[in-house]
Design a protein around this motif. Structure first.
Motif, PDB file in Angstrom:
ATOM      1  N   MET A  41     -38.601  51.690   1.451  1.00  0.00           N
ATOM      2  CA  MET A  41     -37.972  52.905   2.079  1.00  0.00           C
ATOM      3  C   MET A  41     -38.453  53.127   3.283  1.00  0.00           C
ATOM      4  N   ALA A  42     -37.560  53.217   4.346  1.00  0.00           N
ATOM      5  CA  ALA A  42     -37.790  53.765   5.522  1.00  0.00           C
ATOM      6  C   ALA A  42     -37.206  55.260   6.121  1.00  0.00           C
ATOM      7  N   SER A  43     -37.908  56.051   6.580  1.00  0.00           N
ATOM      8  CA  SER A  43     -37.334  57.236   7.189  1.00  0.00           C
ATOM      9  C   SER A  43     -37.265  57.468   8.481  1.00  0.00           C
ATOM     10  N   VAL A  44     -36.350  58.079   9.137  1.00  0.00           N
ATOM     11  CA  VAL A  44     -36.040  58.174  10.259  1.00  0.00           C
ATOM     12  C   VAL A  44     -35.743  59.632  10.668  1.00  0.00           C
ATOM     13  N   THR A  45     -36.377  60.392  11.462  1.00  0.00           N
ATOM     14  CA  THR A  45     -35.986  61.911  11.892  1.00  0.00           C
ATOM     15  C   THR A  45     -35.152  61.840  12.942  1.00  0.00           C
ATOM     16  N   PRO A  46     -33.952  61.918  12.996  1.00  0.00           N
ATOM     17  CA  PRO A  46     -33.317  62.105  14.272  1.00  0.00           C
ATOM     18  C   PRO A  46     -33.662  63.293  15.280  1.00  0.00           C
ATOM     19  N   PRO A  47     -33.563  63.035  16.456  1.00  0.00           N
ATOM     20  CA  PRO A  47     -34.246  63.953  17.441  1.00  0.00           C
ATOM     21  C   PRO A  47     -33.481  64.953  17.286  1.00  0.00           C
ATOM     22  N   HIS A  82     -33.742  55.284   4.590  1.00  0.00           N
ATOM     23  CA  HIS A  82     -32.792  54.083   4.215  1.00  0.00           C
ATOM     24  C   HIS A  82     -33.537  53.387   2.908  1.00  0.00           C
ATOM     25  N   ASP A  83     -32.883  53.358   1.935  1.00  0.00           N
ATOM     26  CA  ASP A  83     -33.341  52.494   0.772  1.00  0.00           C
ATOM     27  C   ASP A  83     -32.507  51.206   1.014  1.00  0.00           C
ATOM     28  N   LEU A  84     -33.068  50.231   1.613  1.00  0.00           N
ATOM     29  CA  LEU A  84     -32.420  48.726   1.741  1.00  0.00           C
ATOM     30  C   LEU A  84     -32.146  48.220   0.230  1.00  0.00           C
ATOM     31  N   ALA A  85     -32.958  48.358  -0.822  1.00  0.00           N
ATOM     32  CA  ALA A  85     -32.791  47.896  -2.087  1.00  0.00           C
ATOM     33  C   ALA A  85     -31.657  48.375  -2.587  1.00  0.00           C
ATOM     34  N   ALA A  86     -31.292  49.817  -2.560  1.00  0.00           N
ATOM     35  CA  ALA A  86     -30.155  50.360  -3.049  1.00  0.00           C
ATOM     36  C   ALA A  86     -28.906  50.210  -1.987  1.00  0.00           C
ATOM     37  N   HIS A  87     -29.089  49.762  -1.042  1.00  0.00           N
ATOM     38  CA  HIS A  87     -28.015  49.825   0.012  1.00  0.00           C
ATOM     39  C   HIS A  87     -27.223  51.267   0.288  1.00  0.00           C
ATOM     40  N   ARG A  88     -28.293  51.981   0.877  1.00  0.00           N
ATOM     41  CA  ARG A  88     -27.901  53.542   1.320  1.00  0.00           C
ATOM     42  C   ARG A  88     -28.986  54.276   2.259  1.00  0.00           C
ATOM     43  N   PHE A  89     -28.339  54.981   2.868  1.00  0.00           N
ATOM     44  CA  PHE A  89     -28.973  55.958   3.678  1.00  0.00           C
ATOM     45  C   PHE A  89     -28.657  57.182   3.137  1.00  0.00           C
ATOM     46  N   THR A  90     -29.705  58.023   3.148  1.00  0.00           N
ATOM     47  CA  THR A  90     -29.750  59.363   2.462  1.00  0.00           C
ATOM     48  C   THR A  90     -30.341  60.445   3.232  1.00  0.00           C
ATOM     49  N   ALA A  91     -29.912  61.783   3.407  1.00  0.00           N
ATOM     50  CA  ALA A  91     -30.556  63.047   3.911  1.00  0.00           C
ATOM     51  C   ALA A  91     -30.516  63.949   2.771  1.00  0.00           C
ATOM     52  N   LEU A 123     -27.970  66.218  -1.661  1.00  0.00           N
ATOM     53  CA  LEU A 123     -28.237  64.883  -1.106  1.00  0.00           C
ATOM     54  C   LEU A 123     -26.800  64.277  -0.542  1.00  0.00           C
ATOM     55  N   ALA A 124     -27.109  64.033   0.818  1.00  0.00           N
ATOM     56  CA  ALA A 124     -25.884  63.368   1.520  1.00  0.00           C
ATOM     57  C   ALA A 124     -26.117  61.850   1.532  1.00  0.00           C
ATOM     58  N   LEU A 125     -25.201  61.162   1.460  1.00  0.00           N
ATOM     59  CA  LEU A 125     -25.422  59.520   1.515  1.00  0.00           C
ATOM     60  C   LEU A 125     -24.346  58.902   2.187  1.00  0.00           C
ATOM     61  N   LEU A 126     -24.836  57.578   2.776  1.00  0.00           N
ATOM     62  CA  LEU A 126     -24.024  56.465   3.004  1.00  0.00           C
ATOM     63  C   LEU A 126     -24.226  55.337   2.407  1.00  0.00           C
ATOM     64  N   GLU A 167     -24.589  61.742  11.617  1.00  0.00           N
ATOM     65  CA  GLU A 167     -25.648  61.190  11.930  1.00  0.00           C
ATOM     66  C   GLU A 167     -26.287  60.039  10.782  1.00  0.00           C
ATOM     67  N   LEU A 168     -25.867  60.166   9.589  1.00  0.00           N
ATOM     68  CA  LEU A 168     -26.058  59.164   8.721  1.00  0.00           C
ATOM     69  C   LEU A 168     -25.489  57.923   9.119  1.00  0.00           C
ATOM     70  N   THR A 169     -24.214  58.126   9.662  1.00  0.00           N
ATOM     71  CA  THR A 169     -23.477  56.902  10.290  1.00  0.00           C
ATOM     72  C   THR A 169     -24.196  56.447  11.478  1.00  0.00           C
ATOM     73  N   ARG A 170     -24.391  57.162  12.267  1.00  0.00           N
ATOM     74  CA  ARG A 170     -25.093  56.678  13.381  1.00  0.00           C
ATOM     75  C   ARG A 170     -26.520  55.998  13.136  1.00  0.00           C
ATOM     76  N   VAL A 171     -27.156  56.629  12.105  1.00  0.00           N
ATOM     77  CA  VAL A 171     -28.657  55.700  11.972  1.00  0.00           C
ATOM     78  C   VAL A 171     -28.325  54.452  11.296  1.00  0.00           C
ATOM     79  N   ALA A 172     -27.170  54.410  10.359  1.00  0.00           N
ATOM     80  CA  ALA A 172     -26.726  52.996   9.753  1.00  0.00           C
ATOM     81  C   ALA A 172     -26.285  52.204  10.769  1.00  0.00           C
TER      82      ALA A 172
END
Length: 99
Positions: free
Chosen positions: A1-7, A15-24, A30-33, A61-66
């Motif tokens: 799992m990787a985390s990104v803090t948008p500026p 980002h949880d690649l194994a679960a195929h989702r981005f969350t905040a 919990l918000a998710l894509l 923001e979830l969409t931009r990161v994805a």
């Protein structure tokens, strides 16, 4: 799992690649894509932000990161949920990613 803090934001997008989702997680909510990967395509299947934290640009923001992840990893994108479709209509800078 990787985390990104948008500026400029007070929350992390994970980002949880194994679960195929981005969350905040924002104020305990919990918000998710969610997405699927198929033949070098990222199919965005679902975007959800609870009403309690809605209207703050979190889905965007979830969409931009994805989409940045898709670009960095050379995936084309299929916006299969209504939010992702609307996002692409408003953001021409990501049109090069459309499958």
């Amino acid at each position: 799992m990787a985390s990104v803090t948008p500026p400029g934001l007070a929350y992390e997008v994970t980002h949880d690649l194994a679960a195929h989702r981005f969350t905040a997680r924002v104020q305990g909510h919990l918000a998710l894509l969610e997405y699927q990967l198929k033949r070098r395509r990222m199919v965005i299947t679902h975007t959800e932000v609870p009403d309690a934290i809605g209207g703050r640009g979190i889905a965007g923001e979830l969409t931009r990161v994805a989409l940045r992840w898709a670009r960095d990893n050379k995936y084309k994108v299929v916006p299969a949920c209504a939010y992702a479709e609307a996002f692409f209509e408003r953001h021409e800078e990501f049109h090069d990613l459309l499958a």
